[in-house]
Scaffold this active site. Structure first.
Site, short mmCIF file in Angstrom:
data_model
loop_
_atom_site.label_atom_id
_atom_site.label_comp_id
_atom_site.label_asym_id
_atom_site.label_seq_id
_atom_site.Cartn_x
_atom_site.Cartn_y
_atom_site.Cartn_z
N ALA A 295 46.46 1.45 -23.31
CA ALA A 295 46.36 1.47 -21.85
C ALA A 295 46.07 2.88 -21.33
O ALA A 295 45.17 3.07 -20.50
CB ALA A 295 47.66 0.94 -21.24
N GLU A 296 46.81 3.87 -21.82
CA GLU A 296 46.59 5.24 -21.34
C GLU A 296 45.22 5.76 -21.76
O GLU A 296 44.56 6.49 -21.01
CB GLU A 296 47.68 6.18 -21.83
CG GLU A 296 47.53 7.57 -21.23
CD GLU A 296 48.73 8.47 -21.45
OE1 GLU A 296 48.51 9.69 -21.45
OE2 GLU A 296 49.86 7.97 -21.62
N SER A 297 44.76 5.38 -22.94
CA SER A 297 43.45 5.81 -23.39
C SER A 297 42.35 5.27 -22.47
O SER A 297 41.43 6.01 -22.10
CB SER A 297 43.21 5.34 -24.83
OG SER A 297 44.15 5.92 -25.70
#
Length: 132
Positions: free
Chosen positions: A51-53
């Site tokens: 998700a953060e990527s």
């Protein structure tokens, strides 16, 4: 995009960029021994990394990368359904695109399009430091 992932956590976990525009990022990740927790299920931390990527990549596509870069500031996630194998897909869309922060909604689904994880990520937009 592949050069961005080379020698990173994203490459190690098998993430791939399927689509990347300022309005939407789609990334996939295998559910296998690299992303399992001890009980053989998809590790929640792997979902958060995916998700953060996706949110960080989307943020980068919204700034002048000669002057600015994007770094994760805050992330939350709700793990809705487990996965043991296959591929999960993250779709990140912007909720807010500001000069100093961006907020992204990320939905991770399995191969049957069932929701596995929902996440919100705030990304800080900072000045790029000169490389040495």
């Amino acid at each position: 995009m592949d050069e961005l992932l080379h020698n990173t956590l994203m490459e190690h976990l098998g993430m791939q960029v399927v689509e990347a525009t300022p309005d939407k990022v789609v990334m996939t990740m295998p559910v296998d021994s690299r992303t399992h927790q001890p009980m053989g299920l998809l590790h929640g931390g792997a979902s958060v990394a995916l998700a953060e990527s996706a949110a960080s990549l989307g943020s980068l596509l919204n700034v002048n990368t000669d002057e600015k870069t994007a770094v994760g500031l805050e992330i939350n996630a709700n793990h809705i359904r487990s996965a043991r194998e296959g591929i999960v897909t993250a779709v990140a869309t912007p909720v807010h695109r500001g000069a100093t922060t961006m907020v992204w909604d990320i939905r991770i689904t399995n191969e049957r399009n069932q929701l596995v994880c929902i996440s919100r990520c705030t990304v800080a937009i900072i000045a790029r430091k000169p490389t040495r």
